[in-house]
Design an enzyme around this catalytic site. Structure first.
Site, short mmCIF file in Angstrom:
data_model
loop_
_atom_site.label_atom_id
_atom_site.label_comp_id
_atom_site.label_asym_id
_atom_site.label_seq_id
_atom_site.Cartn_x
_atom_site.Cartn_y
_atom_site.Cartn_z
N LYS A 270 0.74 -1.19 -0.19
CA LYS A 270 0.14 0.03 -0.07
C LYS A 270 0.93 1.18 -0.10
O LYS A 270 0.66 2.38 -0.70
CB LYS A 270 -0.97 0.07 1.32
CG LYS A 270 -1.68 1.07 1.22
CD LYS A 270 -2.78 1.16 2.54
CE LYS A 270 -3.31 2.41 2.91
NZ LYS A 270 -2.69 3.70 3.01
N ARG A 271 2.00 1.26 0.60
CA ARG A 271 2.89 2.37 0.96
C ARG A 271 3.32 2.86 -0.63
O ARG A 271 3.49 3.95 -0.86
CB ARG A 271 4.10 2.06 1.88
CG ARG A 271 5.04 3.24 1.57
CD ARG A 271 6.28 3.00 2.75
NE ARG A 271 5.64 2.90 4.17
CZ ARG A 271 6.36 2.43 5.18
NH1 ARG A 271 7.90 1.91 4.93
NH2 ARG A 271 5.84 2.14 6.33
#
Length: 510
Positions: A265-266
């Site tokens: 997600k980062r």
């Protein structure tokens, strides 16, 4: 031949990552290729990590991308319940089998004692720092305590776990459809916990029991589960199910756009692309994570893109609909190495699908984008506009940027275009264009008639086409872009065209 039955078994611990979507898709494609069943099972035995709404999110995501579940929570089926938290009694009966045949044992160590054991082994320089037959000799379990002590502990209500008794120094060879033979010595493996102190099974125990009882023929899952494969094979053998064991296939990781490391997600947050199929709102923090649907991707494009991450049908073409993917899919053509995710390629796929989607079908999708701006307009007009601009769209959300001037009179004008295209005689030229367009009968105010009239004017005056058409586009759209100029004129109509010309002439100053 055994009927093909596969399952997608996510844990409701948060939104569904695109890696999980790919796992679901590959299971679905394989099942439908072989006229089998696709099951959705929710593995919610880890109640400490349960996230409200995650279960519903999974089902909505599969629905959006067009994966039809044959058996599951909503659909029902002959092998339910399809939620592990509702199968507790089943697991309790099966753990008794392993306890009775010596494949599992009680362990009573506290978390602090386990930490102390690992620290002690580390300080001693031991290469083995996990719980097994050797290290367990110094711990509190059914092998170091008497039967009376074990019974007393269990009856006291104090916490305990049940561990798998790993065979000692056994050479194990397991097969994987994608990776071939996987060899491991059991001395390298630990005595995994099968039942936790909360009375619920771990993933290892529950998924083996469920896969067997649900008659799963093939387990297609992510590479991260490959280290667990030896334990799972041994569990099948311990239950006496080795002849009914499913075939295994472990899919490659999805890698960052750089190709280095697992996609997270980062990465999406930093590089500005979604990693979830649908938008997700964290129920605790309220944080919102982007989704492919909300960012303007068509589900057909999303599926096509996901399918080719780690699998290649061996052809030059890249565009496949779901039906074609089912026909072409072959697990043996899935690659072993990680598949690099490309945000640019994802956009390319979406652009191709927007181009090949009819204006009529796209209209149904873009109507909400118009209505949310408080504009209520005829759908046939929207369809016409969509046909004009869809070639210029990459995402559905691009529609308004490409088509806003079809619905709203410009109030601002691109100053770079003004500086470059607005000449001293431009107002005079546009007034003459105004007069020509005003003289065209309403029923003749079409793309062809307006274009012929203006081009005739330019030719007679021996004017430069750009010096006329560029400022005309500017006053009509407020920008320097857009579809064919006379399509715009025809679409917005005579009254609006004349109004915009006069607005531009009166407002624009070089």
């Amino acid at each position: 031949m055994k009927k093909v039955r596969v399952r997608f078994a996510p844990s409701p611990t948060g939104p569904l990552h695109i890696g999980g979507v790919r796992t679901a898709l590959f299971n679905y494609l394989f099942a439908k290729k072989h006229k089998g069943d696709f099951l959705l099972r929710i593995e919610d035995t880890d109640q400490t990590r349960y996230v409200e709404g995650a279960e519903d999110y999974v089902m909505k995501s599969l629905e959006w991308i067009g994966i039809k579940v044959d058996e599951g929570i909503k659909e029902g089926g002959n092998f339910g319940p399809y939620k592990q938290s509702e199968r507790r009694e089943i697991y309790k009966e099966h753990i008794k089998i392993l306890l009775n045949n010596g494949s599992a044992y009680y362990a009573f160590d506290t978390p602090e004692e386990l930490d102390e054991m690992r620290k002690r082994l580390e300080e001693a320089g031991s290469s083995v720092r996990h719980y097994n037959a050797f290290t367990g000799k110094d711990m509190k379990n059914a092998f170091t305590m008497s039967e009376k002590e074990v019974e007393s502990w269990i009856n006291s209500g104090k916490p305990y776990v049940i561990r798998f008794k790993m065979p000692e120094k056994e050479e194990l060879v397991v097969k994987d459809i994608i990776r071939g033979e996987v060899k491991v010595n059991t001395s390298q493996l630990d005595d995994k916990v099968l039942f936790k102190s909360d009375g619920l099974p771990t993933y290892h125990m529950a998924n083996i029991v469920d896969d067997h009882l649900m008659q799963i023929s093939h387990v297609i899952r992510g590479e991260e589960w490959l280290p667990s494969l030896p334990l799972h094979v041994l569990l099948y053998k311990s239950f006496g199910w080795e002849n009914e064991m499913p075939l295994f296939a472990h899919l490659p990781l999805l890698l960052k756009p750089s190709g280095k490391g697992k996609l997270s997600k980062r990465d999406g947050d930093q590089l500005g692309f979604p990693v979830f199929p649908l938008e997700w709102k964290d129920p605790k923090t309220g944080d919102i994570s982007a989704g492919y649907r909300e960012d303007g991707y068509l589900p057909e494009a999303f599926i096509n893109m996901i399918a080719l991450l780690g699998w290649n049908p061996g052809e030059d073409r890249e565009i496949y609909n779901l039906e074609e993917l089912v026909k072409k899919f072959d697990l043996t053509k899935v690659q072993k190495g990680g598949a690099r995710f490309s945000p640019e390629k994802a956009k390319w796929f979406n652009q191709q699908y927007i181009k090949k989607t009819s204006a009529e079908d796209l209209t149904d999708i873009v109507v909400p984008l118009i209505k949310e701006r408080g504009i209520d307009i005829d759908s046939l007009y929207i369809e016409k506009v969509t046909g004009f601009v869809k070639e210029r769209m990459v995402l559905i959300t691009d529609f308004w940027n490409q088509a806003a001037f079809f619905f709203e009179t410009p109030t601002e004008y691109n100053q770079k275009i003004v500086k470059k295209r607005w000449k001293e005689d431009t107002p005079e030229v546009l007034i003459q264009v105004y007069d020509i367009l005003e003289s065209i009968r309403d029923d003749k105010f079409t793309t062809e008639h307006t274009e012929d009239a203006i081009k005739e004017y330019i030719d007679k005056r021996e004017l430069n086409f750009g010096n006329v058409l560029n400022p005309l586009r500017l006053v009509l759209t407020g920008t320097g872009g857009g579809p064919h100029l006379f399509d715009i004129i025809s679409a917005i109509g005579k009254e609006e065209t004349l109004k915009r010309i006069m607005n531009g002439v009166s407002k624009i100053r070089k």
